[in-house]
Scaffold this motif. Structure first.
Motif, mmCIF file in Angstrom:
data_model
loop_
_atom_site.group_PDB
_atom_site.id
_atom_site.type_symbol
_atom_site.label_atom_id
_atom_site.label_comp_id
_atom_site.label_asym_id
_atom_site.label_seq_id
_atom_site.Cartn_x
_atom_site.Cartn_y
_atom_site.Cartn_z
ATOM 1 N N GLN A 1 0.799 -1.214 0.000
ATOM 2 C CA GLN A 1 0.000 0.000 0.000
ATOM 3 C C GLN A 1 0.842 1.278 0.000
ATOM 4 O O GLN A 1 1.952 1.304 0.471
ATOM 5 N N PHE A 2 0.223 2.319 -0.563
ATOM 6 C CA PHE A 2 0.761 3.672 -0.605
ATOM 7 C C PHE A 2 2.061 3.784 -1.406
ATOM 8 O O PHE A 2 2.893 4.636 -1.132
ATOM 9 N N CYS A 3 2.221 2.931 -2.410
ATOM 10 C CA CYS A 3 3.354 3.021 -3.330
ATOM 11 C C CYS A 3 2.902 3.717 -4.604
ATOM 12 O O CYS A 3 1.742 3.616 -5.001
ATOM 13 N N VAL A 4 3.855 4.398 -5.251
ATOM 14 C CA VAL A 4 3.628 4.982 -6.566
ATOM 15 C C VAL A 4 4.717 4.436 -7.477
ATOM 16 O O VAL A 4 5.904 4.539 -7.170
ATOM 17 N N VAL A 5 4.300 3.829 -8.593
ATOM 18 C CA VAL A 5 5.235 3.307 -9.583
ATOM 19 C C VAL A 5 4.861 3.933 -10.924
ATOM 20 O O VAL A 5 3.755 3.713 -11.436
ATOM 21 N N ASP B 1 10.832 -10.259 -11.440
ATOM 22 C CA ASP B 1 10.046 -11.297 -10.782
ATOM 23 C C ASP B 1 10.373 -11.391 -9.286
ATOM 24 O O ASP B 1 11.513 -11.132 -8.878
ATOM 25 N N GLU B 2 9.373 -11.796 -8.512
ATOM 26 C CA GLU B 2 9.525 -12.134 -7.102
ATOM 27 C C GLU B 2 10.123 -11.008 -6.259
ATOM 28 O O GLU B 2 10.864 -11.256 -5.297
ATOM 29 N N CYS B 3 9.807 -9.775 -6.608
ATOM 30 C CA CYS B 3 10.255 -8.629 -5.816
ATOM 31 C C CYS B 3 9.244 -8.328 -4.717
ATOM 32 O O CYS B 3 8.075 -8.716 -4.810
ATOM 33 N N ASN B 4 9.692 -7.640 -3.692
ATOM 34 C CA ASN B 4 8.805 -7.185 -2.622
ATOM 35 C C ASN B 4 9.060 -5.701 -2.421
ATOM 36 O O ASN B 4 10.134 -5.311 -1.944
ATOM 37 N N ILE B 5 8.099 -4.886 -2.824
ATOM 38 C CA ILE B 5 8.183 -3.435 -2.684
ATOM 39 C C ILE B 5 7.258 -3.077 -1.526
ATOM 40 O O ILE B 5 6.032 -3.155 -1.653
ATOM 41 N N CYS B 6 7.840 -2.719 -0.395
ATOM 42 C CA CYS B 6 7.053 -2.451 0.809
ATOM 43 C C CYS B 6 6.350 -1.096 0.729
ATOM 44 O O CYS B 6 6.553 -0.329 -0.211
ATOM 45 N N ASN C 1 15.345 -9.188 -10.427
ATOM 46 C CA ASN C 1 14.532 -10.218 -9.798
ATOM 47 C C ASN C 1 14.901 -10.401 -8.325
ATOM 48 O O ASN C 1 16.052 -10.213 -7.944
ATOM 49 N N ARG C 2 13.897 -10.773 -7.538
ATOM 50 C CA ARG C 2 14.084 -11.103 -6.114
ATOM 51 C C ARG C 2 14.692 -9.944 -5.315
ATOM 52 O O ARG C 2 15.494 -10.155 -4.408
ATOM 53 N N VAL C 3 14.297 -8.741 -5.640
ATOM 54 C CA VAL C 3 14.774 -7.543 -4.938
ATOM 55 C C VAL C 3 13.779 -7.197 -3.835
ATOM 56 O O VAL C 3 12.569 -7.245 -4.043
ATOM 57 N N THR C 4 14.312 -6.839 -2.674
ATOM 58 C CA THR C 4 13.484 -6.346 -1.572
ATOM 59 C C THR C 4 13.748 -4.865 -1.391
ATOM 60 O O THR C 4 14.901 -4.454 -1.229
ATOM 61 N N VAL C 5 12.677 -4.069 -1.441
ATOM 62 C CA VAL C 5 12.756 -2.633 -1.176
ATOM 63 C C VAL C 5 11.869 -2.380 0.034
ATOM 64 O O VAL C 5 10.645 -2.484 -0.048
ATOM 65 N N LYS C 6 12.497 -2.069 1.169
ATOM 66 C CA LYS C 6 11.733 -1.847 2.391
ATOM 67 C C LYS C 6 11.039 -0.476 2.344
ATOM 68 O O LYS C 6 11.261 0.327 1.440
ATOM 69 N N SER C 7 10.224 -0.202 3.331
ATOM 70 C CA SER C 7 9.368 0.988 3.352
ATOM 71 C C SER C 7 10.155 2.296 3.326
ATOM 72 O O SER C 7 11.256 2.397 3.859
ATOM 73 N N GLY C 8 9.542 3.297 2.691
ATOM 74 C CA GLY C 8 10.066 4.655 2.729
ATOM 75 C C GLY C 8 11.203 4.939 1.776
ATOM 76 O O GLY C 8 11.964 5.877 1.983
ATOM 77 N N VAL C 9 11.327 4.168 0.706
ATOM 78 C CA VAL C 9 12.423 4.343 -0.253
ATOM 79 C C VAL C 9 11.887 4.984 -1.531
ATOM 80 O O VAL C 9 10.838 4.580 -2.040
ATOM 81 N N GLN C 10 12.619 5.967 -2.043
ATOM 82 C CA GLN C 10 12.309 6.562 -3.342
ATOM 83 C C GLN C 10 13.427 6.164 -4.296
ATOM 84 O O GLN C 10 14.605 6.367 -3.989
ATOM 85 N N ILE C 11 13.045 5.618 -5.443
ATOM 86 C CA ILE C 11 14.023 5.188 -6.437
ATOM 87 C C ILE C 11 13.833 6.080 -7.658
ATOM 88 O O ILE C 11 12.843 5.965 -8.380
ATOM 89 N N TRP C 12 14.788 6.990 -7.850
ATOM 90 C CA TRP C 12 14.671 8.048 -8.844
ATOM 91 C C TRP C 12 15.181 7.600 -10.210
ATOM 92 O O TRP C 12 15.868 6.591 -10.336
#
Length: 149
Positions: A21-25, A33-38, A51-62
């Motif tokens: 929730q509350f993500c903007v892509v 594949d198999e990523c987790n964007i918190c 693939n298989r990347v974890t991005v924890k909460s509160g991250v901005q990827i510019w």
């Protein structure tokens, strides 16, 4: 799974990827594949996530960020893409930052634009990465310095 309380416009999202929730892509982002964007993340257009990347909460990827497979990005990691930011003045192109396969970036770290974090490298929590990080090394501090190679 894309949470109903997210704004995900991208079409290139791999199988079994979760976006919470509350993500903007934005539309041109590419996520493997198999990523987790918190929750509470922003992913801009000129972004490639493996693939298989974890991005924890509160991250901005510019724009200009490239994240390879099996990377962990801790909560509130800050990426940057412009060495001389000014309001309403944009570079023709943003610098490219590369996070190689299997690297981990600890919580609250800051990654300056144009750096490369090598394969399997570890960035300690709260570090400020101002230059390239060697593969399989560990860096900590401000500025980040190698403590294990």
């Amino acid at each position: 799974m894309i949470h109903k309380m997210s704004d995900v416009q991208a079409k290139e999202i791999g199988a079994n990827t979760n976006i919470w929730q509350f993500c903007v892509v934005l539309p041109d982002a590419k996520i493997g594949d198999e990523c987790n964007i918190c929750s509470h993340c922003l992913i801009e257009n000129d972004v490639v996530i493996g693939n298989r990347v974890t991005v924890k909460s509160g991250v901005q990827i510019w724009d200009g960020i490239r994240i390879n497979d099996d990377v962990f990005i801790g909560p509130n990691v800050t990426f940057t893409n412009d060495k001389t930011p000014r309001s309403k003045i944009y570079p023709d192109t943003f610098l490219t930052t590369i996070i190689e396969k299997g690297a981990s970036i600890g919580a609250n770290s800051t990654i300056l634009p144009g750096v490369k974090i090598g394969e399997g490298a570890m960035v300690g929590a709260g570090s400020v990465v101002t230059r390239d990080v060697s593969p399989h090394s560990t860096v900590v501090g401000n500025p980040a310095r190698e403590i294990i190679k």
